[in-house]
Design a protein around this motif. Sequence first.
Motif, PDB file in Angstrom:
ATOM      1  N   ILE A  26      31.867  35.174  56.674  1.00 31.94           N
ATOM      2  CA  ILE A  26      33.215  35.089  56.932  1.00 31.94           C
ATOM      3  C   ILE A  26      33.486  36.059  58.344  1.00 31.94           C
ATOM      4  O   ILE A  26      34.209  35.761  59.291  1.00 31.94           O
ATOM      5  CB  ILE A  26      34.183  35.210  55.804  1.00 31.94           C
ATOM      6  CG1 ILE A  26      33.944  33.938  55.000  1.00 31.94           C
ATOM      7  CG2 ILE A  26      35.611  35.385  56.050  1.00 31.94           C
ATOM      8  CD1 ILE A  26      34.747  34.100  53.571  1.00 31.94           C
ATOM      9  N   PHE A  27      33.038  37.433  58.064  1.00 29.34           N
ATOM     10  CA  PHE A  27      33.162  38.375  59.161  1.00 29.34           C
ATOM     11  C   PHE A  27      32.519  37.881  60.367  1.00 29.34           C
ATOM     12  O   PHE A  27      33.086  37.958  61.256  1.00 29.34           O
ATOM     13  CB  PHE A  27      32.558  39.688  58.710  1.00 29.34           C
ATOM     14  CG  PHE A  27      32.695  40.646  59.579  1.00 29.34           C
ATOM     15  CD1 PHE A  27      33.544  41.861  59.460  1.00 29.34           C
ATOM     16  CD2 PHE A  27      31.813  41.035  60.536  1.00 29.34           C
ATOM     17  CE1 PHE A  27      33.672  42.796  60.144  1.00 29.34           C
ATOM     18  CE2 PHE A  27      31.989  41.854  61.583  1.00 29.34           C
ATOM     19  CZ  PHE A  27      33.115  43.066  61.205  1.00 29.34           C
ATOM     20  N   ALA A  28      31.257  37.165  60.643  1.00 26.34           N
ATOM     21  CA  ALA A  28      30.602  36.964  61.510  1.00 26.34           C
ATOM     22  C   ALA A  28      31.463  35.744  62.217  1.00 26.34           C
ATOM     23  O   ALA A  28      31.638  35.660  63.476  1.00 26.34           O
ATOM     24  CB  ALA A  28      29.359  36.424  61.449  1.00 26.34           C
ATOM     25  N   GLY A  29      32.049  34.892  61.527  1.00 31.83           N
ATOM     26  CA  GLY A  29      32.954  33.641  62.102  1.00 31.83           C
ATOM     27  C   GLY A  29      34.019  34.237  62.510  1.00 31.83           C
ATOM     28  O   GLY A  29      34.551  33.593  63.581  1.00 31.83           O
ATOM     29  N   LYS A  71      36.013  30.555  54.224  1.00 27.23           N
ATOM     30  CA  LYS A  71      35.856  30.409  52.602  1.00 27.23           C
ATOM     31  C   LYS A  71      34.721  28.949  52.628  1.00 27.23           C
ATOM     32  O   LYS A  71      33.840  28.873  51.930  1.00 27.23           O
ATOM     33  CB  LYS A  71      36.915  30.550  51.425  1.00 27.23           C
ATOM     34  CG  LYS A  71      36.455  30.459  50.392  1.00 27.23           C
ATOM     35  CD  LYS A  71      37.469  30.583  49.252  1.00 27.23           C
ATOM     36  CE  LYS A  71      37.491  30.427  47.751  1.00 27.23           C
ATOM     37  NZ  LYS A  71      36.283  29.640  47.294  1.00 27.23           N
ATOM     38  N   PRO A  72      35.541  27.707  52.686  1.00 24.82           N
ATOM     39  CA  PRO A  72      34.815  26.629  52.371  1.00 24.82           C
ATOM     40  C   PRO A  72      33.599  26.236  53.462  1.00 24.82           C
ATOM     41  O   PRO A  72      32.586  25.937  52.757  1.00 24.82           O
ATOM     42  CB  PRO A  72      35.747  25.519  52.907  1.00 24.82           C
ATOM     43  CG  PRO A  72      37.197  26.209  53.399  1.00 24.82           C
ATOM     44  CD  PRO A  72      36.867  27.664  53.123  1.00 24.82           C
ATOM     45  N   ILE A  73      33.739  26.762  54.530  1.00 23.76           N
ATOM     46  CA  ILE A  73      32.652  26.534  55.634  1.00 23.76           C
ATOM     47  C   ILE A  73      31.356  27.301  54.933  1.00 23.76           C
ATOM     48  O   ILE A  73      30.169  26.922  54.974  1.00 23.76           O
ATOM     49  CB  ILE A  73      32.841  26.939  56.970  1.00 23.76           C
ATOM     50  CG1 ILE A  73      33.848  26.100  57.505  1.00 23.76           C
ATOM     51  CG2 ILE A  73      31.735  27.051  58.012  1.00 23.76           C
ATOM     52  CD1 ILE A  73      34.274  26.131  58.942  1.00 23.76           C
ATOM     53  N   TRP A  91      38.829  34.012  46.996  1.00 23.04           N
ATOM     54  CA  TRP A  91      39.725  34.019  47.989  1.00 23.04           C
ATOM     55  C   TRP A  91      39.893  35.526  48.469  1.00 23.04           C
ATOM     56  O   TRP A  91      40.190  35.701  49.474  1.00 23.04           O
ATOM     57  CB  TRP A  91      40.990  33.371  47.562  1.00 23.04           C
ATOM     58  CG  TRP A  91      40.768  31.933  47.482  1.00 23.04           C
ATOM     59  CD1 TRP A  91      40.695  31.260  46.502  1.00 23.04           C
ATOM     60  CD2 TRP A  91      40.604  31.327  48.745  1.00 23.04           C
ATOM     61  NE1 TRP A  91      40.695  30.004  46.944  1.00 23.04           N
ATOM     62  CE2 TRP A  91      40.454  29.782  48.328  1.00 23.04           C
ATOM     63  CE3 TRP A  91      40.621  31.393  50.102  1.00 23.04           C
ATOM     64  CZ2 TRP A  91      40.590  28.603  49.225  1.00 23.04           C
ATOM     65  CZ3 TRP A  91      40.898  30.100  50.940  1.00 23.04           C
ATOM     66  CH2 TRP A  91      40.529  28.748  50.488  1.00 23.04           C
ATOM     67  N   LYS A  92      39.804  36.400  47.603  1.00 23.73           N
ATOM     68  CA  LYS A  92      40.049  37.902  47.938  1.00 23.73           C
ATOM     69  C   LYS A  92      39.047  38.301  48.880  1.00 23.73           C
ATOM     70  O   LYS A  92      39.303  39.073  49.761  1.00 23.73           O
ATOM     71  CB  LYS A  92      40.148  38.672  46.640  1.00 23.73           C
ATOM     72  CG  LYS A  92      40.540  40.032  46.520  1.00 23.73           C
ATOM     73  CD  LYS A  92      40.775  40.681  45.075  1.00 23.73           C
ATOM     74  CE  LYS A  92      41.055  42.082  45.199  1.00 23.73           C
ATOM     75  NZ  LYS A  92      41.110  42.628  43.974  1.00 23.73           N
ATOM     76  N   THR A  93      37.821  38.138  48.465  1.00 24.53           N
ATOM     77  CA  THR A  93      36.680  38.403  49.333  1.00 24.53           C
ATOM     78  C   THR A  93      36.718  37.740  50.682  1.00 24.53           C
ATOM     79  O   THR A  93      36.443  38.302  51.780  1.00 24.53           O
ATOM     80  CB  THR A  93      35.410  37.932  48.704  1.00 24.53           C
ATOM     81  OG1 THR A  93      35.046  38.651  47.389  1.00 24.53           O
ATOM     82  CG2 THR A  93      33.977  38.212  49.613  1.00 24.53           C
ATOM     83  N   ALA A  94      37.153  36.548  50.840  1.00 18.24           N
ATOM     84  CA  ALA A  94      37.341  35.865  51.988  1.00 18.24           C
ATOM     85  C   ALA A  94      38.461  36.564  52.838  1.00 18.24           C
ATOM     86  O   ALA A  94      38.317  36.568  53.993  1.00 18.24           O
ATOM     87  CB  ALA A  94      37.680  34.265  51.746  1.00 18.24           C
ATOM     88  N   ALA A  95      39.570  36.850  52.046  1.00 13.99           N
ATOM     89  CA  ALA A  95      40.715  37.625  53.004  1.00 13.99           C
ATOM     90  C   ALA A  95      40.282  38.956  53.463  1.00 13.99           C
ATOM     91  O   ALA A  95      40.474  39.208  54.650  1.00 13.99           O
ATOM     92  CB  ALA A  95      41.932  37.501  51.841  1.00 13.99           C
ATOM     93  N   ALA A  96      39.329  39.606  52.617  1.00  9.67           N
ATOM     94  CA  ALA A  96      39.130  40.931  53.053  1.00  9.67           C
ATOM     95  C   ALA A  96      38.053  40.746  54.116  1.00  9.67           C
ATOM     96  O   ALA A  96      38.288  41.699  55.048  1.00  9.67           O
ATOM     97  CB  ALA A  96      38.500  41.655  51.795  1.00  9.67           C
ATOM     98  N   SER A  97      37.263  39.833  54.116  1.00 10.15           N
ATOM     99  CA  SER A  97      36.270  39.944  55.010  1.00 10.15           C
ATOM    100  C   SER A  97      36.724  39.546  56.469  1.00 10.15           C
ATOM    101  O   SER A  97      36.620  39.996  57.546  1.00 10.15           O
ATOM    102  CB  SER A  97      35.119  38.906  54.744  1.00 10.15           C
ATOM    103  OG  SER A  97      34.559  39.155  53.379  1.00 10.15           O
ATOM    104  N   ALA A  98      37.724  38.564  56.349  1.00  7.69           N
ATOM    105  CA  ALA A  98      38.236  37.915  57.476  1.00  7.69           C
ATOM    106  C   ALA A  98      39.354  38.858  58.345  1.00  7.69           C
ATOM    107  O   ALA A  98      39.076  39.091  59.446  1.00  7.69           O
ATOM    108  CB  ALA A  98      39.119  36.615  57.388  1.00  7.69           C
TER     109      ALA A  98
END
Length: 163
Positions: A26-29, A71-73, A91-98
Amino acid sequence: MPFTPLHLGVDACCKAIAPQRFSFMIFAGTQILMDLEPLFGMIYGWQYLHIITHNLLGASLIGCLAFLIGKPISEWVLQFILKYEDWRISWKTAAASALIGSYSHILLDAFMHHDVYFFYPWILKNPLSNLISYSALFYSCIFMAFIGTTIYLYQLKFKDKRT
């Protein structure tokens, strides 16, 4: 070059610090989404390359977009391409990473590009521009990537021996 891998040094350190609470993908995206504006600017010859996405408002919007689609990708890639069964990203991990991805991106780019304005369109100044040299920034990112990757791989090795 708009899609620089140097931002992944921050990614590697975050993954080493909180491996279960941070998504490398997610960070890389997020990095790719952040640099679409400079890519189009280079293609079309725009005068400024870092105006819309490289400020706090733009980075917040890109972070939210990366959070929603990342997250879904990422889960799809992990499950169906890399064959990790039952892999889930919260979702928390996805939000933090993004959001870490988008905010760290503008911070690093602010040292290098004069047209990164944190408070665009209200304040058109970049106090970090040329504050440190390009080579210092480059080698710092390489060092972070090396240290973060080393720590993460050590943790994986140690985890395997404990179980």
